[in-house]
Design a protein around this motif. Structure first.
Motif, PDB file in Angstrom:
ATOM      1  N   PRO A   1      19.930   3.077  -0.763  1.00 43.67           N
ATOM      2  CA  PRO A   1      19.368   3.030   0.730  1.00 43.67           C
ATOM      3  C   PRO A   1      19.011   4.079   1.000  1.00 43.67           C
ATOM      4  O   PRO A   1      17.885   3.877   1.900  1.00 43.67           O
ATOM      5  CB  PRO A   1      20.907   3.168   1.308  1.00 43.67           C
ATOM      6  CG  PRO A   1      21.701   2.182   0.382  1.00 43.67           C
ATOM      7  CD  PRO A   1      21.500   2.772  -1.036  1.00 43.67           C
ATOM      8  N   ALA A   2      19.197   5.500   0.491  1.00 47.41           N
ATOM      9  CA  ALA A   2      18.430   6.448   0.804  1.00 47.41           C
ATOM     10  C   ALA A   2      16.988   6.438   0.584  1.00 47.41           C
ATOM     11  O   ALA A   2      15.942   6.785   1.385  1.00 47.41           O
ATOM     12  CB  ALA A   2      18.896   7.760   0.081  1.00 47.41           C
ATOM     13  N   ASP A   3      16.808   5.795  -0.748  1.00 51.90           N
ATOM     14  CA  ASP A   3      15.208   5.733  -1.042  1.00 51.90           C
ATOM     15  C   ASP A   3      14.419   4.616  -0.284  1.00 51.90           C
ATOM     16  O   ASP A   3      13.389   4.805   0.131  1.00 51.90           O
ATOM     17  CB  ASP A   3      15.216   5.182  -2.620  1.00 51.90           C
ATOM     18  CG  ASP A   3      15.617   6.252  -3.590  1.00 51.90           C
ATOM     19  OD1 ASP A   3      15.488   7.490  -3.109  1.00 51.90           O
ATOM     20  OD2 ASP A   3      15.630   5.892  -4.612  1.00 51.90           O
ATOM     21  N   ILE A   4      15.082   3.707   0.130  1.00 55.96           N
ATOM     22  CA  ILE A   4      14.407   2.893   1.044  1.00 55.96           C
ATOM     23  C   ILE A   4      14.173   3.260   2.559  1.00 55.96           C
ATOM     24  O   ILE A   4      13.087   3.085   2.968  1.00 55.96           O
ATOM     25  CB  ILE A   4      15.501   1.544   1.364  1.00 55.96           C
ATOM     26  CG1 ILE A   4      15.477   0.670  -0.022  1.00 55.96           C
ATOM     27  CG2 ILE A   4      15.092   0.635   2.468  1.00 55.96           C
ATOM     28  CD1 ILE A   4      16.676  -0.664  -0.167  1.00 55.96           C
ATOM     29  N   GLU A   5      15.271   4.159   2.884  1.00 57.22           N
ATOM     30  CA  GLU A   5      15.108   4.835   4.198  1.00 57.22           C
ATOM     31  C   GLU A   5      13.930   5.706   4.290  1.00 57.22           C
ATOM     32  O   GLU A   5      13.196   5.742   5.115  1.00 57.22           O
ATOM     33  CB  GLU A   5      16.368   5.614   4.580  1.00 57.22           C
ATOM     34  CG  GLU A   5      17.365   4.541   4.984  1.00 57.22           C
ATOM     35  CD  GLU A   5      18.886   5.404   4.945  1.00 57.22           C
ATOM     36  OE1 GLU A   5      18.674   6.451   4.962  1.00 57.22           O
ATOM     37  OE2 GLU A   5      19.597   4.618   5.194  1.00 57.22           O
ATOM     38  N   ALA A   6      13.678   6.515   2.832  1.00 55.10           N
ATOM     39  CA  ALA A   6      12.740   7.511   2.889  1.00 55.10           C
ATOM     40  C   ALA A   6      11.184   6.711   2.841  1.00 55.10           C
ATOM     41  O   ALA A   6      10.244   7.084   3.351  1.00 55.10           O
ATOM     42  CB  ALA A   6      12.729   8.209   1.314  1.00 55.10           C
ATOM     43  N   PHE A   7      11.204   5.441   2.020  1.00 56.98           N
ATOM     44  CA  PHE A   7       9.896   4.767   2.130  1.00 56.98           C
ATOM     45  C   PHE A   7       9.591   4.266   3.227  1.00 56.98           C
ATOM     46  O   PHE A   7       8.345   4.440   3.829  1.00 56.98           O
ATOM     47  CB  PHE A   7      10.163   3.654   1.013  1.00 56.98           C
ATOM     48  CG  PHE A   7       8.590   2.984   0.810  1.00 56.98           C
ATOM     49  CD1 PHE A   7       7.798   3.398  -0.210  1.00 56.98           C
ATOM     50  CD2 PHE A   7       8.257   1.998   1.449  1.00 56.98           C
ATOM     51  CE1 PHE A   7       6.822   2.879  -0.445  1.00 56.98           C
ATOM     52  CE2 PHE A   7       7.026   1.164   1.182  1.00 56.98           C
ATOM     53  CZ  PHE A   7       6.300   1.840   0.238  1.00 56.98           C
ATOM     54  N   VAL A   8      10.638   3.707   4.196  1.00 54.44           N
ATOM     55  CA  VAL A   8      10.207   3.189   5.686  1.00 54.44           C
ATOM     56  C   VAL A   8       9.605   4.219   6.478  1.00 54.44           C
ATOM     57  O   VAL A   8       9.027   4.260   7.417  1.00 54.44           O
ATOM     58  CB  VAL A   8      11.555   2.376   6.080  1.00 54.44           C
ATOM     59  CG1 VAL A   8      11.222   2.086   7.497  1.00 54.44           C
ATOM     60  CG2 VAL A   8      11.562   1.106   5.245  1.00 54.44           C
ATOM     61  N   SER A   9      10.558   5.294   6.379  1.00 50.32           N
ATOM     62  CA  SER A   9      10.168   6.508   7.177  1.00 50.32           C
ATOM     63  C   SER A   9       8.650   6.972   6.994  1.00 50.32           C
ATOM     64  O   SER A   9       7.984   7.458   7.860  1.00 50.32           O
ATOM     65  CB  SER A   9      11.210   7.641   6.791  1.00 50.32           C
ATOM     66  OG  SER A   9      10.789   8.985   7.727  1.00 50.32           O
ATOM     67  N   GLY A  10       8.253   7.063   5.472  1.00 50.30           N
ATOM     68  CA  GLY A  10       6.905   7.362   5.320  1.00 50.30           C
ATOM     69  C   GLY A  10       5.950   6.304   5.745  1.00 50.30           C
ATOM     70  O   GLY A  10       4.843   6.463   6.247  1.00 50.30           O
ATOM     71  N   VAL A  11       6.370   5.064   5.911  1.00 46.31           N
ATOM     72  CA  VAL A  11       5.538   3.954   6.574  1.00 46.31           C
ATOM     73  C   VAL A  11       5.465   4.328   8.024  1.00 46.31           C
ATOM     74  O   VAL A  11       4.123   4.216   8.540  1.00 46.31           O
ATOM     75  CB  VAL A  11       6.177   2.760   6.495  1.00 46.31           C
ATOM     76  CG1 VAL A  11       5.447   1.624   7.124  1.00 46.31           C
ATOM     77  CG2 VAL A  11       6.174   2.268   4.820  1.00 46.31           C
ATOM     78  N   GLY A  12       6.278   4.761   9.004  1.00 44.01           N
ATOM     79  CA  GLY A  12       6.360   4.842  10.196  1.00 44.01           C
ATOM     80  C   GLY A  12       5.351   6.089  10.310  1.00 44.01           C
ATOM     81  O   GLY A  12       4.839   6.417  11.464  1.00 44.01           O
ATOM     82  N   SER A  13       5.463   7.275   9.459  1.00 41.07           N
ATOM     83  CA  SER A  13       5.036   8.495   9.579  1.00 41.07           C
ATOM     84  C   SER A  13       3.492   8.424   9.343  1.00 41.07           C
ATOM     85  O   SER A  13       2.562   9.642   9.647  1.00 41.07           O
ATOM     86  CB  SER A  13       5.585   9.642   8.983  1.00 41.07           C
ATOM     87  OG  SER A  13       5.458   9.561   7.435  1.00 41.07           O
ATOM     88  N   GLY A  14       3.107   7.504   8.582  1.00 42.79           N
ATOM     89  CA  GLY A  14       1.714   7.494   7.928  1.00 42.79           C
ATOM     90  C   GLY A  14       1.524   8.283   6.811  1.00 42.79           C
ATOM     91  O   GLY A  14       0.619   8.031   5.816  1.00 42.79           O
ATOM     92  N   GLN A  15       2.811   8.712   6.011  1.00 38.55           N
ATOM     93  CA  GLN A  15       2.534   9.356   4.565  1.00 38.55           C
ATOM     94  C   GLN A  15       2.628   8.323   3.513  1.00 38.55           C
ATOM     95  O   GLN A  15       1.950   8.611   2.474  1.00 38.55           O
ATOM     96  CB  GLN A  15       3.974  10.186   4.457  1.00 38.55           C
ATOM     97  CG  GLN A  15       3.792  10.873   3.264  1.00 38.55           C
ATOM     98  CD  GLN A  15       5.077  11.669   3.212  1.00 38.55           C
ATOM     99  OE1 GLN A  15       6.149  11.659   3.948  1.00 38.55           O
ATOM    100  NE2 GLN A  15       5.444  12.182   1.879  1.00 38.55           N
ATOM    101  N   VAL A  16       3.085   7.017   3.821  1.00 35.38           N
ATOM    102  CA  VAL A  16       2.853   5.974   2.979  1.00 35.38           C
ATOM    103  C   VAL A  16       1.468   5.146   3.294  1.00 35.38           C
ATOM    104  O   VAL A  16       1.299   4.838   4.379  1.00 35.38           O
ATOM    105  CB  VAL A  16       4.084   5.245   2.832  1.00 35.38           C
ATOM    106  CG1 VAL A  16       3.752   3.595   1.858  1.00 35.38           C
ATOM    107  CG2 VAL A  16       5.283   5.735   2.294  1.00 35.38           C
TER     108      VAL A  16
END
Length: 438
Positions: A20-35
């Motif tokens: 779950p932590a990895d999924i949360e990190a990826f989605v957070s990166g999507v929201g911030s533009g990092q991904v």
């Protein structure tokens, strides 16, 4: 620890269960533009090919919900209800359903989306209405729900913003038909809207993303399970999309079809059945009726009394559209300059149709997108679509094509004709509502 999106993508590519932590990190990166968009596309394809376990889907849904604000509705005594469709051709149900339920005592803050692939999007349809704000301020959104009882808008920058990027990328990377991604996309927006009850309309058939009935049932069960797991009263209907739901497919043409439905001028039978059944489900989840039959009677009264049409008109006006839109719909909607008949080449009964091809015909006319950044032509589309089981003579129109040029109209007409199968035997009638889950 340094966040490396490619490592999370690789984990799913290789079939591993993500934490779950990895999924949360990826989605957070999507929201911030990092991904990047490329990384979103790679992640989506990995999920499409490898799937997700239930816990992963719940984590993805919650992460996308929590990428922005979550609305609360403390000032209303109306149950907060909504519906979502997985998409189809001629599926303009939301336009009638929201005002019907509002007229019956529900509050419907409907967060809708744009077209995906060959299917139309409610927001693209509403943009046909001059002045209509699909992205209002939160204050205007809340005020419209409070005063009218319903508001159909798009996900704002503050509601599930990560899903907005996922949604656009999936549309153009052949990753739409994924149960975990569909589930997370739909439910993250619905959970962010602060709902108390949600009814899902899961389509199956030749015009649906889930063409096989068993796939549609799996998606419906998955979404009901995830919704309930998140504390939301959820049910689902599996409905037939082996032909267009309405007799119109496009944007402005579906808005006109919806207004004619609400004011009683014309109601396509299959469309009416789905709309009233979904309304009954929503009213039941909201505690506004005791049985589905009672809920359907309430919805029918809201239609016949004209109150549902009045609510739709008030919603359009409150969100920036014309105050007299219901009375002067034709004057406000854009109209294509070329209208061509798609004429049958032989006599017989309409036995079947590749419904997806009808949607692709609309996309080719400019009524949908092949790239995320494409503009949509709201005027083009198909109308007067003949229902399956109809008897036609050679030369009779199966549909009207609304286009910008004669060449585009003729190409679309050929595509429409090729989609239909005509034969000597009348096909058996099919129920539009296949199964209820929940």
């Amino acid at each position: 620890m340094v966040f490396l999106p490619q490592e999370i993508i690789a984990a799913k590519r290789d079939g591993r269960v993500m934490a779950p932590a990895d999924i949360e990190a990826f989605v957070s990166g999507v929201g911030s533009g990092q991904v990047t968009d490329a990384q979103i596309a790679a992640f989506a394809m990995a999920v499409f090919l490898r799937g997700m376990e239930g816990a992963e889907t719940v984590a993805l849904t919650r992460a996308m919900r929590d990428s922005g604000d979550v609305l609360e509705w403390p000032a209303t005594d109306r149950p907060i209800l909504d519906k979502h469709s997985t998409g189809g051709i001629g599926d303009n149900v939301s336009l009638m359903l929201a005002p019907i339920v509002a007229a019956c005592g529900g509050a419907v803050p409907m967060i809708s989306g744009r077209g995906l692939g060959h299917t139309g999007g409610t927001l693209d349809k509403l943009e046909s209405i001059p002045g209509y704000a699909i992205a209002p301020s939160e204050a205007l959104f809340r005020r419209t729900v409070a005063e009218v009882g319903c508001a159909i808008v798009g996900p704002t920058g503050s509601l599930a913003p990560a899903d907005k990027r996922f949604y656009a990328v999936r549309d153009v990377t052949a990753t739409v038909e994924s149960v975990p991604l569909i589930t997370a996309s739909i439910l993250s927006k619905k959970l962010a809207a602060g709902l108390q009850g949600l009814v899902l309309d899961v389509k199956t058939g030749s015009g649906a993303f889930m063409a096989r009935r068993e796939d549609a049932l799996a998606l419906a069960r998955a979404m009901v399970d995830v919704g309930r797991g998140a504390g939301l009263r959820t049910s689902a209907l599996v409905t037939d999309m082996n032909e267009a739901l309405a007799s119109a497919a496009g944007n402005a043409v579906e808005i006109l079809n919806a207004v004619r439905f609400l004011d009683g001028t014309h109601r396509d039978p299959r469309l009416c059945d789905v709309t009233l059944t979904l309304a009954a489900e929503m009213l039941l989840l909201g505690g506004l009726c005791r049985t589905v039959a009672e809920g359907r009677q309430m919805a029918e009264r809201a239609l016949e009394s004209g109150e549902a049409a009045e609510r739709f008109g008030r919603m359009v006006s409150a969100l920036g559209g014309p105050a007299d839109f219901i009375d002067r719909t034709d004057a406000y909607l854009p109209q294509a300059p070329v209208v061509t008949e798609a004429r049958a080449g032989e006599a017989g009964f309409l036995q079947a149709v590749e419904t997806r091809e009808l949607g692709l015909a609309v996309v080719a006319l400019g009524g949908g997108r092949t790239r995320a950044e494409d503009a949509v032509d709201h005027a083009v589309g198909l109308t007067a679509l003949r229902p399956l089981g109809s008897r036609v003579e050679a030369g009779e129109p199966l549909a009207l094509v609304h286009a910008r040029t004669k060449e585009e109209a003729e190409a679309a007409a050929r595509r429409v004709l090729a989609a239909y199968r005509i034969g000597e035997a009348k096909p058996p009638e099919r129920s539009v509502v296949i199964e209820r889950i929940g």
